[in-house]
Write a protein that holds these residues in place. Structure first.
Motif, PDB file in Angstrom:
ATOM      1  N   LYS A 136      -9.478  15.639   9.786  1.00  0.00           N
ATOM      2  CA  LYS A 136      -9.070  14.275  10.125  1.00  0.00           C
ATOM      3  C   LYS A 136      -7.580  14.246  10.427  1.00  0.00           C
ATOM      4  O   LYS A 136      -6.832  15.108   9.965  1.00  0.00           O
ATOM      5  N   SER A 137      -7.172  13.232  11.146  1.00  0.00           N
ATOM      6  CA  SER A 137      -5.757  13.039  11.460  1.00  0.00           C
ATOM      7  C   SER A 137      -5.139  12.080  10.448  1.00  0.00           C
ATOM      8  O   SER A 137      -5.595  10.937  10.307  1.00  0.00           O
ATOM      9  N   GLY A 138      -4.109  12.556   9.742  1.00  0.00           N
ATOM     10  CA  GLY A 138      -3.428  11.677   8.800  1.00  0.00           C
ATOM     11  C   GLY A 138      -2.786  10.484   9.489  1.00  0.00           C
ATOM     12  O   GLY A 138      -2.738   9.375   8.933  1.00  0.00           O
ATOM     13  N   GLY A 150       5.825  20.088   2.112  1.00  0.00           N
ATOM     14  CA  GLY A 150       5.568  20.265   3.529  1.00  0.00           C
ATOM     15  C   GLY A 150       5.060  21.656   3.854  1.00  0.00           C
ATOM     16  O   GLY A 150       4.113  21.830   4.633  1.00  0.00           O
ATOM     17  N   SER A 151       5.665  22.678   3.237  1.00  0.00           N
ATOM     18  CA  SER A 151       5.234  24.055   3.474  1.00  0.00           C
ATOM     19  C   SER A 151       3.818  24.286   2.970  1.00  0.00           C
ATOM     20  O   SER A 151       3.032  25.017   3.590  1.00  0.00           O
ATOM     21  N   LEU A 152       3.476  23.675   1.821  1.00  0.00           N
ATOM     22  CA  LEU A 152       2.124  23.804   1.273  1.00  0.00           C
ATOM     23  C   LEU A 152       1.090  23.377   2.300  1.00  0.00           C
ATOM     24  O   LEU A 152       0.113  24.099   2.581  1.00  0.00           O
ATOM     25  N   TYR A 153       1.285  22.208   2.904  1.00  0.00           N
ATOM     26  CA  TYR A 153       0.258  21.685   3.807  1.00  0.00           C
ATOM     27  C   TYR A 153       0.367  22.229   5.222  1.00  0.00           C
ATOM     28  O   TYR A 153      -0.638  22.239   5.946  1.00  0.00           O
ATOM     29  N   GLU A 154       1.527  22.725   5.633  1.00  0.00           N
ATOM     30  CA  GLU A 154       1.578  23.445   6.906  1.00  0.00           C
ATOM     31  C   GLU A 154       0.802  24.749   6.795  1.00  0.00           C
ATOM     32  O   GLU A 154       0.063  25.127   7.714  1.00  0.00           O
ATOM     33  N   ILE A 173       0.856  -1.181   0.000  1.00  0.00           N
ATOM     34  CA  ILE A 173       0.000   0.000   0.000  1.00  0.00           C
ATOM     35  C   ILE A 173       0.896   1.236   0.000  1.00  0.00           C
ATOM     36  O   ILE A 173       1.975   1.231   0.601  1.00  0.00           O
ATOM     37  N   VAL A 174       0.460   2.260  -0.706  1.00  0.00           N
ATOM     38  CA  VAL A 174       1.181   3.529  -0.770  1.00  0.00           C
ATOM     39  C   VAL A 174       0.285   4.614  -0.192  1.00  0.00           C
ATOM     40  O   VAL A 174      -0.844   4.806  -0.654  1.00  0.00           O
ATOM     41  N   LEU A 175       0.766   5.316   0.852  1.00  0.00           N
ATOM     42  CA  LEU A 175       0.009   6.379   1.498  1.00  0.00           C
ATOM     43  C   LEU A 175       0.464   7.724   0.951  1.00  0.00           C
ATOM     44  O   LEU A 175       1.656   8.037   0.978  1.00  0.00           O
ATOM     45  N   LEU A 176      -0.478   8.500   0.443  1.00  0.00           N
ATOM     46  CA  LEU A 176      -0.181   9.790  -0.159  1.00  0.00           C
ATOM     47  C   LEU A 176      -0.796  10.897   0.699  1.00  0.00           C
ATOM     48  O   LEU A 176      -2.013  11.077   0.695  1.00  0.00           O
ATOM     49  N   PRO A 177       0.005  11.650   1.458  1.00  0.00           N
ATOM     50  CA  PRO A 177      -0.556  12.757   2.247  1.00  0.00           C
ATOM     51  C   PRO A 177      -1.104  13.851   1.330  1.00  0.00           C
ATOM     52  O   PRO A 177      -0.439  14.287   0.395  1.00  0.00           O
ATOM     53  N   GLY A 178      -2.313  14.287   1.598  1.00  0.00           N
ATOM     54  CA  GLY A 178      -2.926  15.335   0.789  1.00  0.00           C
ATOM     55  C   GLY A 178      -4.397  15.466   1.110  1.00  0.00           C
ATOM     56  O   GLY A 178      -4.948  14.717   1.915  1.00  0.00           O
ATOM     57  N   VAL A 179      -5.039  16.430   0.495  1.00  0.00           N
ATOM     58  CA  VAL A 179      -6.475  16.657   0.664  1.00  0.00           C
ATOM     59  C   VAL A 179      -7.069  16.889  -0.719  1.00  0.00           C
ATOM     60  O   VAL A 179      -6.597  17.765  -1.458  1.00  0.00           O
ATOM     61  N   TRP A 180      -8.078  16.093  -1.079  1.00  0.00           N
ATOM     62  CA  TRP A 180      -8.727  16.303  -2.368  1.00  0.00           C
ATOM     63  C   TRP A 180      -9.319  17.702  -2.426  1.00  0.00           C
ATOM     64  O   TRP A 180      -9.941  18.172  -1.491  1.00  0.00           O
ATOM     65  N   ILE A 212      -4.309  10.138   2.314  1.00  0.00           N
ATOM     66  CA  ILE A 212      -4.618  10.410   3.712  1.00  0.00           C
ATOM     67  C   ILE A 212      -4.340  11.882   4.007  1.00  0.00           C
ATOM     68  O   ILE A 212      -3.637  12.546   3.258  1.00  0.00           O
ATOM     69  N   HIS A 213      -4.922  12.379   5.079  1.00  0.00           N
ATOM     70  CA  HIS A 213      -4.665  13.763   5.454  1.00  0.00           C
ATOM     71  C   HIS A 213      -3.185  13.931   5.840  1.00  0.00           C
ATOM     72  O   HIS A 213      -2.534  12.969   6.253  1.00  0.00           O
ATOM     73  N   PRO A 214      -2.653  15.147   5.692  1.00  0.00           N
ATOM     74  CA  PRO A 214      -1.233  15.377   5.987  1.00  0.00           C
ATOM     75  C   PRO A 214      -0.857  14.938   7.394  1.00  0.00           C
ATOM     76  O   PRO A 214      -1.650  15.069   8.337  1.00  0.00           O
TER      77      PRO A 214
END
Length: 273
Positions: free
Chosen positions: A267-269, A194-198, A61-68, A83-85
């Motif tokens: 949600k919590s990633g 990382g800066s994008l999602y922070e 499985i590959v987990l991709l942090p992000g938000v649609w 998943i969420h960041p």
């Protein structure tokens, strides 16, 4: 993702070009980027010899942090899960006394808020870029700026770090905690992932000046979702940067950034992982 076109919708020819660029990117990673690590593993007898290929062959499985919504719509294999960041977190109190003293000083307490400037751990700004950013700070006296400017960045000859009362410069800054400060208004950034999602997590509008790699791709996500302004790293002027900061601080951008913050924090990633 480093070189891929991401305009929506993509034409057939752009999709074909993306396929070619993806293969070039894979070759670059294997032949250029991983070669030093492969040599070190061989030298010290670290097994397995080809970690990169073995992981790709056995990944369950590959987990991709992000938000649609910030992430553009696209098809994914069944074993890919968005998943969420996982890196952004609630801000803690600023522990560094020098930073806290600057934020609480009279010159900052009575102005309209804070602006963070940071270009990550790898990018090095040219003297011209440093000069244009400093002049934009000088032309924006109503805000206090915190600028992470490592010494590897060459300063222009007439640059003086102590010439502006509304500017604090440091080798390192607690980025996540500053973005979560209640008086933070905008973030001038290279826009690494990382800066994008922070920034999204804390609801801080982005003024992006991508430098290389996947940073332009990340910046396009903020632009498309309505809470980011992109400037060209070679062509931006002092006036354009100062104007972009003012636009990012405006109520429409701040409102959209706060809306995305609620979605990112929903949600919590870590729990999803």
């Amino acid at each position: 993702r480093w070189f891929l076109l991401d305009d929506e919708p993509l034409s057939f020819w752009n999709r074909l070009l993306n396929t070619m660029l993806r293969e070039i990117s894979r070759w670059t990673v294997r032949v250029i980027m991983l070669r030093p690590y492969t040599a070190l593993r061989a030298r010290f007898g670290v097994e397995p010899e080809d970690v990169f290929s073995s992981i790709r062959r056995t990944e369950a499985i590959v987990l991709l942090p992000g938000v649609w919504g910030i992430e553009p719509p696209r098809s994914l294999p069944p074993n890919f899960k968005v998943i969420h960041p996982i890196l952004p977190s609630p801000a803690e109190q600023i522990a560094d006394k020098a930073i806290a003293s600057f934020i609480d000083s009279d010159s900052c307490t009575y102005n309209q808020g804070l602006v963070l400037i940071s270009f990550g751990t790898q990018a090095s700004l040219s003297p011209s870029q440093v000069d244009r950013i400093a002049r934009a700070v000088s032309s924006s006296p109503d805000y206090c700026f915190l600028w992470r400017l490592p010494r590897r960045n060459e300063r222009p000859p007439d640059f003086r770090e102590d010439q502006l009362r509304n500017l604090f410069i440091a080798e390192w800054l607690p980025q996540n905690d500053l973005l979560g400060h209640p008086r933070m208004r905008a973030f001038v950034s290279h826009v690494g992932y990382g800066s994008l999602y922070e920034a999204a997590y804390h609801g801080v509008p982005l003024v992006g000046i991508p430098q290389f790699g996947d940073q332009d791709d990340s910046m396009q996500r903020a632009v498309r979702s309505g809470w980011g302004i992109r400037l060209d790293k070679d062509r931006f002027t002092t006036l354009e940067l100062a104007d972009a900061i003012q636009r990012a601080i405006s109520p429409p951008f701040r409102s959209r950034a706060k809306a995305w913050s609620r979605r990112v924090q929903a949600k919590s990633g870590v729990d999803e992982a």
